[in-house]
Design a protein around this motif. Structure first.
Motif, PDB file in Angstrom:
ATOM      1  N   TRP A   1       0.828  -1.210   0.000  1.00  8.35           N
ATOM      2  CA  TRP A   1       0.000   0.000   0.000  1.00  8.35           C
ATOM      3  C   TRP A   1       0.866   1.265   0.000  1.00  8.35           C
ATOM      4  CZ3 TRP A   1      -4.450   1.477  -1.471  1.00  8.35           C
ATOM      5  CH2 TRP A   1      -4.966   2.691  -1.049  1.00  8.35           C
ATOM      6  N   LEU A   2       1.918   1.284   0.827  1.00  9.63           N
ATOM      7  CA  LEU A   2       2.784   2.467   0.879  1.00  9.63           C
ATOM      8  C   LEU A   2       3.476   2.701  -0.459  1.00  9.63           C
ATOM      9  CD1 LEU A   2       4.346   2.114   4.439  1.00  9.63           C
ATOM     10  CD2 LEU A   2       2.502   3.640   3.697  1.00  9.63           C
ATOM     11  N   ASP A   3       3.963   1.648  -1.082  1.00 11.17           N
ATOM     12  CA  ASP A   3       4.578   1.786  -2.409  1.00 11.17           C
ATOM     13  C   ASP A   3       3.569   2.328  -3.412  1.00 11.17           C
ATOM     14  OD1 ASP A   3       7.043   0.874  -1.570  1.00 11.17           O
ATOM     15  OD2 ASP A   3       6.691  -1.190  -2.232  1.00 11.17           O
ATOM     16  N   TYR A   4       2.369   1.788  -3.344  1.00  9.47           N
ATOM     17  CA  TYR A   4       1.323   2.211  -4.268  1.00  9.47           C
ATOM     18  C   TYR A   4       0.976   3.684  -4.066  1.00  9.47           C
ATOM     19  CZ  TYR A   4      -3.060   2.210  -6.804  1.00  9.47           C
ATOM     20  OH  TYR A   4      -4.068   2.500  -7.681  1.00  9.47           O
ATOM     21  N   MET A   5       0.846   4.112  -2.822  1.00 13.59           N
ATOM     22  CA  MET A   5       0.512   5.509  -2.537  1.00 13.59           C
ATOM     23  C   MET A   5       1.636   6.445  -2.971  1.00 13.59           C
ATOM     24  SD  MET A   5      -2.526   5.368  -1.623  1.00 13.59           S
ATOM     25  CE  MET A   5      -2.847   7.034  -1.096  1.00 13.59           C
TER      26      MET A   5
ATOM     27  N   ARG B   1       3.364  10.973  -6.663  1.00 14.18           N
ATOM     28  CA  ARG B   1       4.765  11.171  -7.065  1.00 14.18           C
ATOM     29  C   ARG B   1       5.239  12.608  -6.909  1.00 14.18           C
ATOM     30  NH1 ARG B   1       5.533   7.320 -12.354  1.00 14.18           N
ATOM     31  NH2 ARG B   1       4.501   5.547 -11.392  1.00 14.18           N
ATOM     32  N   HIS B   2       4.303  13.532  -6.936  1.00 18.25           N
ATOM     33  CA  HIS B   2       4.686  14.933  -6.812  1.00 18.25           C
ATOM     34  C   HIS B   2       5.092  15.298  -5.382  1.00 18.25           C
ATOM     35  CE1 HIS B   2       0.470  14.821  -5.651  1.00 18.25           C
ATOM     36  NE2 HIS B   2       0.672  15.948  -5.005  1.00 18.25           N
ATOM     37  N   LEU B   3       4.830  14.400  -4.424  1.00 19.21           N
ATOM     38  CA  LEU B   3       5.212  14.633  -3.034  1.00 19.21           C
ATOM     39  C   LEU B   3       6.551  13.977  -2.743  1.00 19.21           C
ATOM     40  CD1 LEU B   3       1.853  13.936  -1.175  1.00 19.21           C
ATOM     41  CD2 LEU B   3       2.842  16.156  -1.778  1.00 19.21           C
ATOM     42  N   LYS B   4       7.203  14.449  -1.705  1.00 13.27           N
ATOM     43  CA  LYS B   4       8.435  13.820  -1.260  1.00 13.27           C
ATOM     44  C   LYS B   4       8.093  12.479  -0.616  1.00 13.27           C
ATOM     45  CE  LYS B   4      10.889  18.066  -0.728  1.00 13.27           C
ATOM     46  NZ  LYS B   4      11.522  19.040   0.117  1.00 13.27           N
ATOM     47  N   PHE B   5       9.098  11.637  -0.477  1.00 13.70           N
ATOM     48  CA  PHE B   5       8.934  10.273   0.031  1.00 13.70           C
ATOM     49  C   PHE B   5       8.129  10.243   1.328  1.00 13.70           C
ATOM     50  CE2 PHE B   5      10.315   6.737   2.650  1.00 13.70           C
ATOM     51  CZ  PHE B   5      10.191   5.666   1.785  1.00 13.70           C
ATOM     52  N   TRP B   6       8.545  11.007   2.328  1.00 10.35           N
ATOM     53  CA  TRP B   6       7.883  10.935   3.628  1.00 10.35           C
ATOM     54  C   TRP B   6       6.505  11.566   3.603  1.00 10.35           C
ATOM     55  CZ3 TRP B   6       9.059   7.330   6.681  1.00 10.35           C
ATOM     56  CH2 TRP B   6      10.362   6.841   6.732  1.00 10.35           C
ATOM     57  N   GLN B   7       6.286  12.545   2.756  1.00 13.36           N
ATOM     58  CA  GLN B   7       4.956  13.139   2.643  1.00 13.36           C
ATOM     59  C   GLN B   7       3.961  12.113   2.107  1.00 13.36           C
ATOM     60  OE1 GLN B   7       5.930  16.460   0.139  1.00 13.36           O
ATOM     61  NE2 GLN B   7       6.276  17.823   1.881  1.00 13.36           N
ATOM     62  N   ALA B   8       4.352  11.394   1.060  1.00 16.75           N
ATOM     63  CA  ALA B   8       3.481  10.356   0.501  1.00 16.75           C
ATOM     64  C   ALA B   8       3.322   9.194   1.482  1.00 16.75           C
ATOM     65  CB  ALA B   8       4.043   9.857  -0.831  1.00 16.75           C
ATOM     66  N   THR B   9       4.364   8.908   2.251  1.00 20.15           N
ATOM     67  CA  THR B   9       4.296   7.834   3.239  1.00 20.15           C
ATOM     68  C   THR B   9       3.269   8.161   4.315  1.00 20.15           C
ATOM     69  OG1 THR B   9       6.576   7.162   2.835  1.00 20.15           O
ATOM     70  CG2 THR B   9       5.622   6.515   4.946  1.00 20.15           C
ATOM     71  N   VAL B  10       3.233   9.413   4.772  1.00 23.29           N
ATOM     72  CA  VAL B  10       2.253   9.797   5.796  1.00 23.29           C
ATOM     73  C   VAL B  10       0.833   9.634   5.263  1.00 23.29           C
ATOM     74  CG1 VAL B  10       1.346  11.743   7.137  1.00 23.29           C
ATOM     75  CG2 VAL B  10       3.791  11.311   7.085  1.00 23.29           C
TER      76      VAL B  10
ATOM     77  N   CYS C   1      -2.669  17.398  -4.411  1.00 21.66           N
ATOM     78  CA  CYS C   1      -2.976  16.170  -3.669  1.00 21.66           C
ATOM     79  C   CYS C   1      -4.430  15.775  -3.887  1.00 21.66           C
ATOM     80  CB  CYS C   1      -2.722  16.358  -2.179  1.00 21.66           C
ATOM     81  SG  CYS C   1      -0.980  16.402  -1.740  1.00 21.66           S
ATOM     82  N   SER C   2      -5.313  16.756  -3.832  1.00 15.80           N
ATOM     83  CA  SER C   2      -6.743  16.473  -4.031  1.00 15.80           C
ATOM     84  C   SER C   2      -7.012  15.954  -5.435  1.00 15.80           C
ATOM     85  CB  SER C   2      -7.573  17.736  -3.784  1.00 15.80           C
ATOM     86  OG  SER C   2      -7.470  18.119  -2.443  1.00 15.80           O
ATOM     87  N   ARG C   3      -6.355  16.535  -6.434  1.00 14.33           N
ATOM     88  CA  ARG C   3      -6.526  16.058  -7.810  1.00 14.33           C
ATOM     89  C   ARG C   3      -6.013  14.630  -7.953  1.00 14.33           C
ATOM     90  NH1 ARG C   3      -5.180  21.423  -9.050  1.00 14.33           N
ATOM     91  NH2 ARG C   3      -2.989  20.883  -9.263  1.00 14.33           N
ATOM     92  N   ALA C   4      -4.848  14.350  -7.369  1.00 13.20           N
ATOM     93  CA  ALA C   4      -4.276  13.000  -7.455  1.00 13.20           C
ATOM     94  C   ALA C   4      -5.187  11.994  -6.754  1.00 13.20           C
ATOM     95  CB  ALA C   4      -2.877  12.976  -6.846  1.00 13.20           C
ATOM     96  N   TRP C   5      -5.713  12.360  -5.605  1.00 13.74           N
ATOM     97  CA  TRP C   5      -6.602  11.455  -4.870  1.00 13.74           C
ATOM     98  C   TRP C   5      -7.899  11.222  -5.647  1.00 13.74           C
ATOM     99  CZ3 TRP C   5      -5.767   8.280  -1.004  1.00 13.74           C
ATOM    100  CH2 TRP C   5      -6.859   7.696  -0.378  1.00 13.74           C
ATOM    101  N   ALA C   6      -8.488  12.285  -6.181  1.00 12.05           N
ATOM    102  CA  ALA C   6      -9.735  12.151  -6.953  1.00 12.05           C
ATOM    103  C   ALA C   6      -9.504  11.286  -8.190  1.00 12.05           C
ATOM    104  CB  ALA C   6     -10.263  13.526  -7.348  1.00 12.05           C
ATOM    105  N   ARG C   7      -8.371  11.492  -8.863  1.00 10.93           N
ATOM    106  CA  ARG C   7      -8.044  10.686 -10.046  1.00 10.93           C
ATOM    107  C   ARG C   7      -7.944   9.212  -9.659  1.00 10.93           C
ATOM    108  NH1 ARG C   7      -4.669  13.911 -12.128  1.00 10.93           N
ATOM    109  NH2 ARG C   7      -2.970  13.469 -10.720  1.00 10.93           N
ATOM    110  N   TRP C   8      -7.288   8.930  -8.535  1.00  9.48           N
ATOM    111  CA  TRP C   8      -7.130   7.560  -8.067  1.00  9.48           C
ATOM    112  C   TRP C   8      -8.496   6.939  -7.772  1.00  9.48           C
ATOM    113  CZ3 TRP C   8      -8.248   5.151  -3.377  1.00  9.48           C
ATOM    114  CH2 TRP C   8      -7.705   3.877  -3.232  1.00  9.48           C
ATOM    115  N   VAL C   9      -9.370   7.665  -7.070  1.00 13.36           N
ATOM    116  CA  VAL C   9     -10.700   7.146  -6.731  1.00 13.36           C
ATOM    117  C   VAL C   9     -11.513   6.891  -7.994  1.00 13.36           C
ATOM    118  CG1 VAL C   9     -12.911   7.736  -5.647  1.00 13.36           C
ATOM    119  CG2 VAL C   9     -10.768   8.156  -4.423  1.00 13.36           C
ATOM    120  N   LEU C  10     -11.493   7.834  -8.928  1.00 11.46           N
ATOM    121  CA  LEU C  10     -12.282   7.675 -10.154  1.00 11.46           C
ATOM    122  C   LEU C  10     -11.810   6.492 -10.996  1.00 11.46           C
ATOM    123  CD1 LEU C  10     -12.774  11.407 -11.151  1.00 11.46           C
ATOM    124  CD2 LEU C  10     -14.507   9.809 -10.294  1.00 11.46           C
TER     125      LEU C  10
END
Length: 91
Positions: A8-12, A17-26, A75-84
Motif C-alpha cells: 500500500w505504501l509503495d502504491y501511494m 509522485r509529486h510529493l516527497k517520500f515521507w509526505q506520501a508515506t504519511v 494532492c486532491s486532484r491526485a486522490w480524486a483521479r485515483w478514486v475515479l
C-alpha cells in the motif's frame, strides 16, 4: 509491518509522485489506518500502532496538514483521479 502495508505504501507513493517520500508515506499510513479502523477519527491512531513505536498519529497528521510546502490542490486532484480510476474499474 505486513506485506499488505508495504504494498500500500509503495502504491501511494506512486499515486502521489509529486510529493516527497515521507509526505506520501504519511498519506499512505493514514489512509491505511482509516481502512483498518473503518473510521477516520481517533481509532486510526490505535490501528497504526503496528508500524512500530508510533508517535501520536493524529498529532503527526495535524502537523503534516499544517505544512505549507504541500500543495493540497495537487494532492486532491491526485486522490480524486485515483478514486475515479478505481471506481471505473469496478464497473
Amino acid at each position: 509491518m505486513s506485506q499488505e502495508l508495504y504494498h500500500w505504501l509503495d502504491y501511494m507513493r506512486q499515486c502521489f509522485r509529486h510529493l516527497k517520500f515521507w509526505q506520501a508515506t504519511v498519506i499512505g499510513l493514514y489512509s491505511y489506518g482509516i481502512v483498518q479502523a473503518r473510521h477516520c477519527a481517533e481509532p486510526v491512531a490505535e490501528k497504526l500502532g503496528l508500524v512500530g513505536k508510533s508517535r501520536q498519529p493524529p498529532t503527526t497528521l495535524e502537523r503534516y496538514l499544517a505544512n505549507d510546502r504541500i500543495c493540497w490542490q495537487s494532492c486532491s486532484r491526485a486522490w480524486a483521479r485515483w478514486v475515479l480510476i478505481r471506481y471505473q474499474e469496478s464497473d
